[in-house]
Design a protein around this motif. Sequence first.
Motif, PDB file in Angstrom:
ATOM      1  N   GLY A  40      -5.785  -3.100  -2.254  1.00 20.85           N
ATOM      2  CA  GLY A  40      -5.585  -1.858  -1.521  1.00 20.85           C
ATOM      3  C   GLY A  40      -6.672  -0.838  -1.800  1.00 20.85           C
ATOM      4  O   GLY A  40      -7.160  -0.162  -0.887  1.00 20.85           O
ATOM      5  N   GLU A  41      -7.069  -0.756  -3.068  1.00 25.58           N
ATOM      6  CA  GLU A  41      -8.159   0.159  -3.434  1.00 25.58           C
ATOM      7  C   GLU A  41      -9.432  -0.189  -2.692  1.00 25.58           C
ATOM      8  O   GLU A  41     -10.108   0.685  -2.136  1.00 25.58           O
ATOM      9  CB  GLU A  41      -8.385   0.085  -4.940  1.00 25.58           C
ATOM     10  CG  GLU A  41      -9.633   0.782  -5.412  1.00 25.58           C
ATOM     11  CD  GLU A  41     -10.067   0.323  -6.796  1.00 25.58           C
ATOM     12  OE1 GLU A  41     -11.105   0.821  -7.263  1.00 25.58           O
ATOM     13  OE2 GLU A  41      -9.385  -0.528  -7.404  1.00 25.58           O
ATOM     14  N   SER A  42      -9.769  -1.473  -2.663  1.00 26.87           N
ATOM     15  CA  SER A  42     -11.010  -1.905  -2.011  1.00 26.87           C
ATOM     16  C   SER A  42     -10.985  -1.606  -0.520  1.00 26.87           C
ATOM     17  O   SER A  42     -12.007  -1.237   0.064  1.00 26.87           O
ATOM     18  CB  SER A  42     -11.212  -3.403  -2.238  1.00 26.87           C
ATOM     19  OG  SER A  42     -12.316  -3.876  -1.502  1.00 26.87           O
ATOM     20  N   LEU A  43      -9.804  -1.730   0.081  1.00 27.68           N
ATOM     21  CA  LEU A  43      -9.697  -1.495   1.512  1.00 27.68           C
ATOM     22  C   LEU A  43      -9.983  -0.041   1.865  1.00 27.68           C
ATOM     23  O   LEU A  43     -10.663   0.255   2.851  1.00 27.68           O
ATOM     24  CB  LEU A  43      -8.281  -1.874   1.973  1.00 27.68           C
ATOM     25  CG  LEU A  43      -8.015  -1.886   3.471  1.00 27.68           C
ATOM     26  CD1 LEU A  43      -8.904  -2.892   4.165  1.00 27.68           C
ATOM     27  CD2 LEU A  43      -6.551  -2.184   3.729  1.00 27.68           C
ATOM     28  N   MET A  81       0.822  -1.209   0.000  1.00 31.27           N
ATOM     29  CA  MET A  81       0.000   0.000   0.000  1.00 31.27           C
ATOM     30  C   MET A  81       0.857   1.260   0.000  1.00 31.27           C
ATOM     31  O   MET A  81       0.519   2.256  -0.641  1.00 31.27           O
ATOM     32  CB  MET A  81      -0.937  -0.010   1.212  1.00 31.27           C
ATOM     33  CG  MET A  81      -1.991  -1.103   1.158  1.00 31.27           C
ATOM     34  SD  MET A  81      -3.150  -1.025   2.527  1.00 31.27           S
ATOM     35  CE  MET A  81      -4.011   0.494   2.164  1.00 31.27           C
ATOM     36  N   LYS A  82       1.985   1.200   0.705  1.00 29.46           N
ATOM     37  CA  LYS A  82       2.901   2.343   0.707  1.00 29.46           C
ATOM     38  C   LYS A  82       3.543   2.516  -0.661  1.00 29.46           C
ATOM     39  O   LYS A  82       3.668   3.636  -1.174  1.00 29.46           O
ATOM     40  CB  LYS A  82       3.967   2.146   1.775  1.00 29.46           C
ATOM     41  CG  LYS A  82       4.961   3.290   1.877  1.00 29.46           C
ATOM     42  CD  LYS A  82       5.988   3.026   2.968  1.00 29.46           C
ATOM     43  CE  LYS A  82       7.005   4.163   3.056  1.00 29.46           C
ATOM     44  NZ  LYS A  82       8.030   3.918   4.111  1.00 29.46           N
ATOM     45  N   LEU A  83       3.954   1.410  -1.279  1.00 31.37           N
ATOM     46  CA  LEU A  83       4.604   1.467  -2.587  1.00 31.37           C
ATOM     47  C   LEU A  83       3.641   1.940  -3.672  1.00 31.37           C
ATOM     48  O   LEU A  83       4.016   2.710  -4.562  1.00 31.37           O
ATOM     49  CB  LEU A  83       5.167   0.085  -2.951  1.00 31.37           C
ATOM     50  CG  LEU A  83       5.852  -0.048  -4.308  1.00 31.37           C
ATOM     51  CD1 LEU A  83       7.117   0.802  -4.360  1.00 31.37           C
ATOM     52  CD2 LEU A  83       6.172  -1.508  -4.605  1.00 31.37           C
ATOM     53  N   LEU A  84       2.381   1.491  -3.583  1.00 28.47           N
ATOM     54  CA  LEU A  84       1.395   1.779  -4.629  1.00 28.47           C
ATOM     55  C   LEU A  84       0.367   2.801  -4.151  1.00 28.47           C
ATOM     56  O   LEU A  84      -0.784   2.773  -4.592  1.00 28.47           O
ATOM     57  CB  LEU A  84       0.692   0.470  -5.037  1.00 28.47           C
ATOM     58  CG  LEU A  84       1.621  -0.624  -5.567  1.00 28.47           C
ATOM     59  CD1 LEU A  84       0.876  -1.949  -5.664  1.00 28.47           C
ATOM     60  CD2 LEU A  84       2.186  -0.243  -6.928  1.00 28.47           C
ATOM     61  N   TRP A  85       0.794   3.711  -3.283  1.00 27.22           N
ATOM     62  CA  TRP A  85      -0.160   4.640  -2.675  1.00 27.22           C
ATOM     63  C   TRP A  85      -0.861   5.503  -3.716  1.00 27.22           C
ATOM     64  O   TRP A  85      -2.035   5.843  -3.551  1.00 27.22           O
ATOM     65  CB  TRP A  85       0.561   5.531  -1.662  1.00 27.22           C
ATOM     66  CG  TRP A  85       1.510   6.525  -2.284  1.00 27.22           C
ATOM     67  CD1 TRP A  85       2.824   6.333  -2.554  1.00 27.22           C
ATOM     68  CD2 TRP A  85       1.185   7.841  -2.734  1.00 27.22           C
ATOM     69  NE1 TRP A  85       3.365   7.451  -3.147  1.00 27.22           N
ATOM     70  CE2 TRP A  85       2.378   8.405  -3.268  1.00 27.22           C
ATOM     71  CE3 TRP A  85       0.021   8.607  -2.736  1.00 27.22           C
ATOM     72  CZ2 TRP A  85       2.437   9.684  -3.804  1.00 27.22           C
ATOM     73  CZ3 TRP A  85       0.075   9.890  -3.267  1.00 27.22           C
ATOM     74  CH2 TRP A  85       1.262  10.423  -3.789  1.00 27.22           C
ATOM     75  N   ARG A  86      -0.173   5.859  -4.806  1.00 25.50           N
ATOM     76  CA  ARG A  86      -0.788   6.775  -5.770  1.00 25.50           C
ATOM     77  C   ARG A  86      -1.979   6.140  -6.482  1.00 25.50           C
ATOM     78  O   ARG A  86      -3.085   6.700  -6.431  1.00 25.50           O
ATOM     79  CB  ARG A  86       0.243   7.272  -6.776  1.00 25.50           C
ATOM     80  CG  ARG A  86      -0.391   8.148  -7.862  1.00 25.50           C
ATOM     81  CD  ARG A  86       0.634   8.690  -8.826  1.00 25.50           C
ATOM     82  NE  ARG A  86       1.438   9.726  -8.209  1.00 25.50           N
ATOM     83  CZ  ARG A  86       2.466  10.314  -8.805  1.00 25.50           C
ATOM     84  NH1 ARG A  86       2.827   9.929 -10.012  1.00 25.50           N
ATOM     85  NH2 ARG A  86       3.141  11.264  -8.192  1.00 25.50           N
ATOM     86  N   PRO A  87      -1.818   4.971  -7.165  1.00 22.14           N
ATOM     87  CA  PRO A  87      -3.007   4.408  -7.815  1.00 22.14           C
ATOM     88  C   PRO A  87      -4.091   4.004  -6.844  1.00 22.14           C
ATOM     89  O   PRO A  87      -5.287   4.126  -7.143  1.00 22.14           O
ATOM     90  CB  PRO A  87      -2.436   3.187  -8.569  1.00 22.14           C
ATOM     91  CG  PRO A  87      -1.143   2.877  -7.911  1.00 22.14           C
ATOM     92  CD  PRO A  87      -0.606   4.184  -7.446  1.00 22.14           C
TER      93      PRO A  87
END
Length: 538
Positions: free
Chosen positions: A149-152, A77-83
């Motif tokens: 991550g998006e769903s969360l 989630m930290k790595l892909l925070w932008r999308p």
Amino acid sequence: MEHIELTLLGLLLAVVGLTALARLWNVPYPILLVIGGSLLGFVPGLPSVELDPDLVLLVFLPPLLFNAAYFASPRDMKLLWRPITLNAIGLVLLTACAVAWVAHTLVDDLSWAAAFTLGAICAPTDPLAATAIARRLGVPARLVSVIEGESLVNDGSALVIYRVAVAAAVGGSFDLLDAGWEFVANVAGGIAIGALVGFALLPLFRRALADPLISVTLSLAAGYLGYIPAEELGVSGVLGAVTVGLVLCWHAPTITDPLSRLTGYAFWDVLVFLLNALLFVLVGFQLHEVVTHQERSLALLLGLGAAVSAAVIATRLLWGNTTPYIIRALDRRPKQRLLRVGWRERMVIGWSGMRGAVSLAAALALPLDFPERDLLLFLTLTVIFATLVVQGLTLPWLIRTLGIEDDGSPAREELHARRAATEAAISRLEELREEEWTRDSTVRLMRKNYDVRQRRLAQVAGERSFEQDGEDLGEHTDARARLTKELIDAERAIVVALRNEGTISDEVMHRLERELDLQELGIAAYRREPSVAPDGAA
């Protein structure tokens, strides 16, 4: 509720039957549940089920959200925070607006507040079916992490909009500026309360370390401890429960012991499955009344459902194929270029936006006197059906057609971790060799086992050949595991026979049976080693 005993029995049997069919046909169980649940309501003679709207969100959401957060990956989630952030906030707002506009335009006398309520209900995604399909077909781990991550996060943002819209629909007033500030306060307040509760729970989990029953019960309470105080203070209970889960997720290795983890995994697997399944089946029990109470024709209802579903799907696809180009134009740093994905991957993410349990719970939680409540419930189920069934059944075809393949990263990470763990064990074994309490024979035996494992992992990595070791150590591992399994089966059979003839009690049998079961689980885990080609591709 009349005949509650038969109703509960029918619910459980329906869940068992539909899930068995899903396993037989190799499809994610939510797809069969939404189909079967939708049909159940039209079975003649079934009793009506009336749920208390105030209890629906309280009963279902905290454990579902806590579980999703607890098993999430803060690193990803930290790595892909932008999308994740763009989809979880920007796409949620756009979807809510698009659905609201379609519903307000097509449904006579539907207020903007009620239309936005429907938009908020349809905005959050459910990753359960999508990630099951993606993992089975070898979709790159990064895409799966974005979907999860998006769903969360979008559960929280969507339900904040939902609360504001419901209050406006019931109270009859809406101010955009006030709504904006309320959104920010809800998000910040929910995260803050969840963090406080999460860190406050850490000492309690450490004290409960030796008792799996207390530890698992405390984990069940954790979601509610994040949700209820936040709701009472007027902020997002959803984000409170999610934040508690993320805090405990990060510290879990140090606050739980092996037995508590095994017990907890089994408990949460069953609980989350039952909560998801019951939601779908309960809606099916009410669907018949929802349709029959409508003055609109079935054709009109289906048309409205198709229009709203099309708005949900089209908005996501449009967002996924326009926003990245805007971001690329604004941020041209080399680091960000490495994180970019092509249009094929974005199509898979776009087609994975399925709706599920959170949308159902939000629709069922609408007050009984909410304007057009039955219509909104029907449209929600239609959107879930369109996204979960239609997109879910076609997602495998899309993945294969676009040629999306596993990048091998999970297998490489697992191989690296296994080798590091094996080397650490060998190093520690050498340190302990001189201790008085160790025995040379035991040390030699364990060193031999770890040497075999080390060479096996080197074979997997392509650093050693079968000729160097004189055999395929993978086959050696399988043969050893099979032999151990045969011996455990023999032990288990004689223990059961002793119980049957009255030589030992059931209590003794269960104690030995549990030890043998744990040994067998250890064998299964030992055999599941990654398969990585020398170039690192799975």
